[in-house]
Design a protein around this motif. Structure first.
Motif, PDB file in Angstrom:
ATOM      1  N   GLN A 199      12.025 -11.562   2.860  1.00 28.75           N
ATOM      2  CA  GLN A 199      10.847 -11.630   3.720  1.00 28.75           C
ATOM      3  C   GLN A 199       9.744 -10.705   3.193  1.00 28.75           C
ATOM      4  O   GLN A 199       8.564 -11.062   3.158  1.00 28.75           O
ATOM      5  N   ALA A 200      10.139  -9.519   2.753  1.00 27.44           N
ATOM      6  CA  ALA A 200       9.184  -8.546   2.222  1.00 27.44           C
ATOM      7  C   ALA A 200       8.472  -9.077   0.986  1.00 27.44           C
ATOM      8  O   ALA A 200       7.239  -8.975   0.859  1.00 27.44           O
ATOM      9  N   LEU A 201       9.223  -9.660   0.068  1.00 25.05           N
ATOM     10  CA  LEU A 201       8.649 -10.132  -1.192  1.00 25.05           C
ATOM     11  C   LEU A 201       7.633 -11.245  -0.958  1.00 25.05           C
ATOM     12  O   LEU A 201       6.526 -11.223  -1.520  1.00 25.05           O
ATOM     13  N   MET A 212       8.472 -17.024   3.294  1.00 18.75           N
ATOM     14  CA  MET A 212       8.633 -15.807   4.092  1.00 18.75           C
ATOM     15  C   MET A 212       9.276 -16.121   5.443  1.00 18.75           C
ATOM     16  O   MET A 212      10.174 -15.413   5.904  1.00 18.75           O
ATOM     17  N   ARG A 213       8.845 -17.222   6.063  1.00 19.98           N
ATOM     18  CA  ARG A 213       9.360 -17.544   7.390  1.00 19.98           C
ATOM     19  C   ARG A 213      10.761 -18.162   7.347  1.00 19.98           C
ATOM     20  O   ARG A 213      11.459 -18.165   8.351  1.00 19.98           O
ATOM     21  N   ILE A 214      11.192 -18.680   6.199  1.00 22.19           N
ATOM     22  CA  ILE A 214      12.596 -19.068   6.067  1.00 22.19           C
ATOM     23  C   ILE A 214      13.471 -17.826   6.225  1.00 22.19           C
ATOM     24  O   ILE A 214      14.499 -17.842   6.913  1.00 22.19           O
ATOM     25  N   SER A 215      13.037 -16.735   5.601  1.00 21.18           N
ATOM     26  CA  SER A 215      13.760 -15.465   5.756  1.00 21.18           C
ATOM     27  C   SER A 215      13.756 -15.013   7.210  1.00 21.18           C
ATOM     28  O   SER A 215      14.781 -14.579   7.746  1.00 21.18           O
ATOM     29  N   MET A 238       7.490  -2.253   4.402  1.00 17.24           N
ATOM     30  CA  MET A 238       8.258  -1.902   5.599  1.00 17.24           C
ATOM     31  C   MET A 238       9.447  -2.845   5.786  1.00 17.24           C
ATOM     32  O   MET A 238      10.554  -2.416   6.116  1.00 17.24           O
ATOM     33  N   SER A 239       9.234  -4.137   5.564  1.00 16.02           N
ATOM     34  CA  SER A 239      10.339  -5.091   5.664  1.00 16.02           C
ATOM     35  C   SER A 239      11.400  -4.793   4.607  1.00 16.02           C
ATOM     36  O   SER A 239      12.607  -4.886   4.869  1.00 16.02           O
ATOM     37  N   LEU A 240      10.966  -4.424   3.412  1.00 10.96           N
ATOM     38  CA  LEU A 240      11.894  -4.074   2.340  1.00 10.96           C
ATOM     39  C   LEU A 240      12.770  -2.881   2.728  1.00 10.96           C
ATOM     40  O   LEU A 240      13.988  -2.883   2.519  1.00 10.96           O
TER      41      LEU A 240
END
Length: 410
Positions: free
Chosen positions: A293-295, A316-319, A381-383
């Motif tokens: 999601q972060a990437l 991103m939204r699949i994650s 932050m997600s990472l």
């Protein structure tokens, strides 16, 4: 889908949820369009979102004991009726051309729904077996994705052609649909209510103690707060991209929400088919999904061309679609049913609390630093959330397994 066919109570809860979410997406598109049309400000968009979610922060922690103590069916039904009234009141902002109505009505709508989410999440374990929990949460997310695709697409068209007032009316009607299906549900809560015999403040304290001493719950709450601190920028970013970067107006906002929904739907499908069938895999994928999601979030913020930005949004939204059902699933299997209302209330309120800061900070940051820099900050932050979870993977998985064995024995 077998669960939907064979379990009447879950089917009605699912229909209630997807119905109200369908109306919510009409509201999302119309509210973003009206706010940006009246104010031309990303900061104002952040303030509207702040008003809608602030009640969850202020009232959420104190609502938990009520969710656990009282029968949840009347709580869900009455909440839907109240939300229908406040949803329609947003139309006054269009009729009177007053932005303050957006803030007040959004706050009232948010306050009226404080009990609904925790109550519904706590009901699910009463109407499905433990082995069906992952499937139920996956179906919830799949339903959310499908409804987001339909609701945001149709909502974008309706808001741009018929007008936002009609969208607000559909949102109000969707809450009445939800209330009707809640009435058709029947489940046994005698055992859960009987065990919640503490006084209010003792009961409130027990919920905090569960979050403090249960490592899985504590980790999910901390990660939720961390992501919320940055993730609020996403909810501002989508309408800003649609209206001010891609210059596509309400229709552009709707299309981006459609892509968002497709991603969530695919992620939920992955959970149902793969991750949700194995607790070890579910625990692992929860952390990995935050990293992917972060990437893709960081990449999405760098593009001004719609096609590339849309592709990054989808990935991103699949994650995110993997994270959402697993978040609920792991809270359900790692906590006792008698305290789940308090745990979900605390999780929602703490996540929402830092989200308020995010709405305020990210709205200003987008105006000052621009989308690319803010997007990288949110991605970082997600990472960190994903790395933190995977860093304690073995301990968390052992805790989940221990709780499941105890629950089976009981």
């Amino acid at each position: 889908m077998e669960l939907l066919r064979n379990n009447r109570n879950y089917r009605n809860l699912w229909l209630a949820s997807v119905g109200s979410q369908f109306g919510n997406w009409f509201n999302e598109v119309a509210l973003a369009q009206v706010t940006l049309a009246l104010t031309h400000s990303a900061a104002a968009m952040g303030l509207v979102l702040l008003c809608s979610s602030l009640p969850v922060v202020v009232l959420g922690p104190f609502a938990g004991p009520f969710v656990d103590h009282f029968p949840k069916k009347p709580v869900l039904f009455v909440t839907d009726l109240i939300r229908a009234v406040f949803a329609f009141s947003l139309s006054l902002s269009v009729l009177m051309h007053q932005t303050w109505i957006l803030y007040v009505a959004s706050a009232l709508l948010g306050a009226s729904g404080v009990l609904f989410g925790p109550a519904r999440n706590a009901v699910i374990p009463h109407v499905v077996t433990d082995d069906e929990l992952a499937t139920a949460n996956g179906l919830d997310s799949q339903g959310s994705g499908l409804i987001q695709i339909a609701g945001s697409a149709i909502g974008g068209i309706v808001s741009a052609t018929v007008g936002p007032i009609f969208c607000f009316a559909i949102n109000a009607a969707s809450y009445l649909w939800s209330a009707w299906h809640i009435l058709r549900c029947h489940w046994d809560e005698v055992e859960a209510i009987g065990r919640t015999s503490l006084q209010y403040f003792q009961s409130l304290k027990a919920g905090f103690q569960e979050a403090l001493h249960n490592r899985v719950v504590r980790s999910i709450i901390i990660i939720g707060m961390s992501w919320g601190l940055a993730g609020g920028g996403y909810y501002i970013l989508i309408p800003v991209l649609g209206q001010q970067v891609y210059h596509m107006g309400g229709l552009g906002i709707g299309i981006l929400y459609v892509i968002d929904g497709i991603g969530v739907l695919i992620g939920a499908f992955v959970v149902n088919q793969y991750a949700g069938k194995n607790r070890h895999r579910a625990t692992l994928w929860y952390g990995v999904a935050y990293i992917t999601q972060a990437l893709f979030f960081g990449a999405m913020a760098q593009f001004t061309v719609f096609a590339w930005g849309a592709l990054m949004l989808l990935l991103m939204r699949i994650s995110s679609g993997i994270i959402i059902p697993l978040d609920t699933y792991m809270l359900q299997i790692s906590t006792d049913k008698s305290v789940q209302g308090r745990v979900f209330s605390l999780h929602g309120s703490t996540y929402g609390g830092v989200m308020q800061l995010s709405f305020a900070i990210m709205g200003l940051a987008l105006s000052k630093f621009g989308i690319p820099i803010v997007g990288i900050a949110i991605g970082v932050m997600s990472l960190l959330c994903g790395v933190s979870w995977l860093g304690q993977f073995k301990t968390l998985y052992d805790r989940i397994q221990k709780n499941v064995r105890v629950g089976d024995w009981l």
